[in-house]
Design a protein around this motif. Structure first.
Motif, mmCIF file in Angstrom:
data_model
loop_
_atom_site.group_PDB
_atom_site.id
_atom_site.type_symbol
_atom_site.label_atom_id
_atom_site.label_comp_id
_atom_site.label_asym_id
_atom_site.label_seq_id
_atom_site.Cartn_x
_atom_site.Cartn_y
_atom_site.Cartn_z
ATOM 1 N N GLY A 91 50.373 29.934 34.080
ATOM 2 C CA GLY A 91 52.258 30.376 34.338
ATOM 3 C C GLY A 91 53.165 31.294 35.043
ATOM 4 N N LEU A 92 52.079 31.642 36.232
ATOM 5 C CA LEU A 92 52.226 32.603 37.759
ATOM 6 C C LEU A 92 52.127 31.489 38.628
ATOM 7 C CD1 LEU A 92 48.410 34.503 36.895
ATOM 8 C CD2 LEU A 92 51.351 35.011 36.243
ATOM 9 N N VAL A 366 40.772 33.315 31.031
ATOM 10 C CA VAL A 366 40.644 34.964 30.428
ATOM 11 C C VAL A 366 41.167 35.725 30.988
ATOM 12 C CG1 VAL A 366 38.925 36.623 30.173
ATOM 13 C CG2 VAL A 366 38.132 33.862 30.068
ATOM 14 N N TRP A 367 41.423 35.457 32.741
ATOM 15 C CA TRP A 367 42.288 36.234 33.478
ATOM 16 C C TRP A 367 43.659 36.716 32.834
ATOM 17 C CZ3 TRP A 367 45.191 35.548 38.049
ATOM 18 C CH2 TRP A 367 45.100 36.912 38.231
ATOM 19 N N ASN A 368 44.248 35.298 33.151
ATOM 20 C CA ASN A 368 45.529 34.921 32.609
ATOM 21 C C ASN A 368 46.597 35.877 33.445
ATOM 22 O OD1 ASN A 368 47.067 32.927 31.610
ATOM 23 N ND2 ASN A 368 48.125 33.570 29.917
ATOM 24 N N GLY A 369 46.136 36.329 34.186
ATOM 25 C CA GLY A 369 47.135 36.696 35.553
ATOM 26 C C GLY A 369 47.142 38.463 34.676
ATOM 27 N N HIS A 370 46.575 39.267 33.972
ATOM 28 C CA HIS A 370 46.530 40.384 33.310
ATOM 29 C C HIS A 370 45.538 41.452 33.977
ATOM 30 C CE1 HIS A 370 49.918 39.021 30.753
ATOM 31 N NE2 HIS A 370 48.780 37.901 29.703
ATOM 32 N N ASP A 371 45.896 41.992 34.494
ATOM 33 C CA ASP A 371 45.269 43.379 34.890
ATOM 34 C C ASP A 371 44.043 43.882 34.207
ATOM 35 O OD1 ASP A 371 45.841 42.975 37.362
ATOM 36 O OD2 ASP A 371 47.380 44.270 37.254
ATOM 37 N N SER A 372 44.774 43.749 32.546
ATOM 38 C CA SER A 372 44.348 44.746 31.517
ATOM 39 C C SER A 372 42.896 43.916 31.432
ATOM 40 C CB SER A 372 44.241 44.467 30.099
ATOM 41 O OG SER A 372 45.424 43.254 29.796
#
Length: 415
Positions: A91-92, A366-372
């Motif tokens: 979704g990025l 796992v990353w899915n575009g989230h810096d967290s």
């Protein structure tokens, strides 16, 4: 996971460094031979034909030894198009910034593990964009790899295009021919200046009725040999990948026969081009069935077929074998690699594997575009790098079985 059968590369380079030499599309190189010699005059002396100078030989052999270090594998991050597909699935937006963010996740050394990625990965294959891309703090991504003791290579072909002949097959069914020999010498010069140690070139073959054809094999292996010859002239170790398209109903026997025919012709072509085998890595497919095959094959049978194929075709002088894991998920690839490492026959070359789309997909999910989630994604990369290292050594640990064992142990303890 479905493997795309064509390789294409994003040739937009976005770095001011080496802008004069590199930051332009391939087709716009216009240097003449005199200008090349003035830029790097030592080339004609150090990297002469037949490698008569010891300096070039020593450098190539040193690079090969580092790449094929015991227990280390190769990470393939060369294809910006496939990376873009992974971003879209999450979704990025497929843009340069998101690709940079994901590469920063891959190469950043900060993990929960005591070891760095360099403990398990010897070489990372980059694309043109990644080679000159910088992290968020302004550091070149390739410098981040170098600081971890990881060499970096560059994909030098420009993908595969359909072969056009009298066949009535549709475009999607045509056999493929590797492209990118034009201006290769100029690009290799730029790659040397950027610090690359190796190059990778990939030819894709279809397996099926009367395929791969004699013409497809010969045309591709001649191009691969020419790629290798030019790259070695610039003291870059060539990694020659012979990839079988994962789709199809071919069984292990058909795969084995196709790979054998390809490798035999490849060795002849390398000899014709006077390629130094001691400074060449060959990356064949494992002998696994096609995705649509209904015939079951055991892991042992696939491993034996893979080893016997390269024993029949590749001389001991070749510096190393890096098996491709095309069309396999992460665990399947590790299981097959472990089985190959444990085949009880003489293997005169060091063996490793090239991990690619499946590993990137696992980290991306796992990353899915989230810096967290960046730390969790890096830990996922490190976990599979460690597992692949065990498979290379022949001591693979089945992740699911280990998890079940730990769960049963905890349950027993509670009871």
């Amino acid at each position: 996971m479905k493997k795309r059968e064509t390789n294409s590369h994003d040739h937009n380079w976005h770095s001011s460094e080496f802008e004069e030499d590199v930051n332009i599309p391939h087709h716009k190189f216009h240097w003449d031979p005199k200008q090349l010699q003035s830029e790097m005059p030592y080339l004609s002396e150090r990297f002469s034909s037949n490698f008569e100078t010891s300096t070039a030989l020593d450098e190539l052999r040193d690079t090969v030894n580092k790449i094929m270090a015991t227990g280390k594998s190769i990470l393939n991050c060369d294809d910006s198009v496939k990376l873009g597909d992974l971003l879209v699935r999450c979704g990025l937006h497929n843009n340069e910034e998101n690709r940079r963010r994901f590469r920063n996740v891959l190469f950043n050394p900060q993990t929960l593990y005591e070891d760095s990625l360099g403990s398990y990965v010897s070489l990372v294959v980059l694309g043109h964009e990644a080679l000159f891309q910088k992290s968020g703090d302004g550091q070149l991504l390739r410098d981040i790899l170098t600081n971890q003791g990881i060499l970096f290579a560059i994909q030098v072909d420009k993908g595969s295009a359909p072969m056009y002949n009298s066949s009535t097959a549709s475009r999607n069914e045509r056999e493929m021919i590797v492209e990118g020999l034009d201006d290769l010498d100029k690009r290799c010069l730029a790659y040397r200046k950027a610090g690359c140690s190796a190059t990778k070139v990939t030819a894709v073959f279809r397996v099926g009725a009367e395929r791969p054809s004699t013409r497809a094999i010969q045309d591709n292996v001649r191009a691969l040999a020419r790629f290798a010859s030019v790259c070695q002239a610039y003291c870059l170790v060539p990694i020659i990948a012979c990839e079988l398209a994962s789709s199809g109903d071919n069984d292990v026997d058909k795969t084995e026969r196709a790979m054998e025919l390809i490798l035999v012709e490849l060795m002849v072509a390398l000899a014709d081009q006077e390629v130094l085998l001691e400074a060449t890595l060959v990356a064949p497919n494992m002998c696994t069935p096609g995705r649509d095959c209904t015939t079951h094959a055991s892991v042992t049978a696939m491993a034996c077929a893979s080893v016997l194929t390269i024993r029949r075709t590749i001389p001991p002088a070749v510096a190393g074998i890096a098996f491709l894991t095309t069309g396999q998920d992460l665990e399947e690839g590790c299981v097959n690699l472990d089985a190959i490492s444990n085949v009880k026959v003489c293997k005169p070359w060091p063996i490793t594997s090239i991990s690619g789309e499946a590993l990137l997909n696992a980290v991306m999910s796992v990353w899915n575009g989230h810096d967290s989630s960046a730390d969790k994604a890096r830990n996922e990369l490190m976990k599979w790098a460690m597992i692949t290292s065990l498979a290379v050594r022949g001591v693979f640990i089945n992740v699911e079985e280990e998890s079940r064992t730990e769960s049963n142990t905890e349950t027993s303890a509670q009871v």
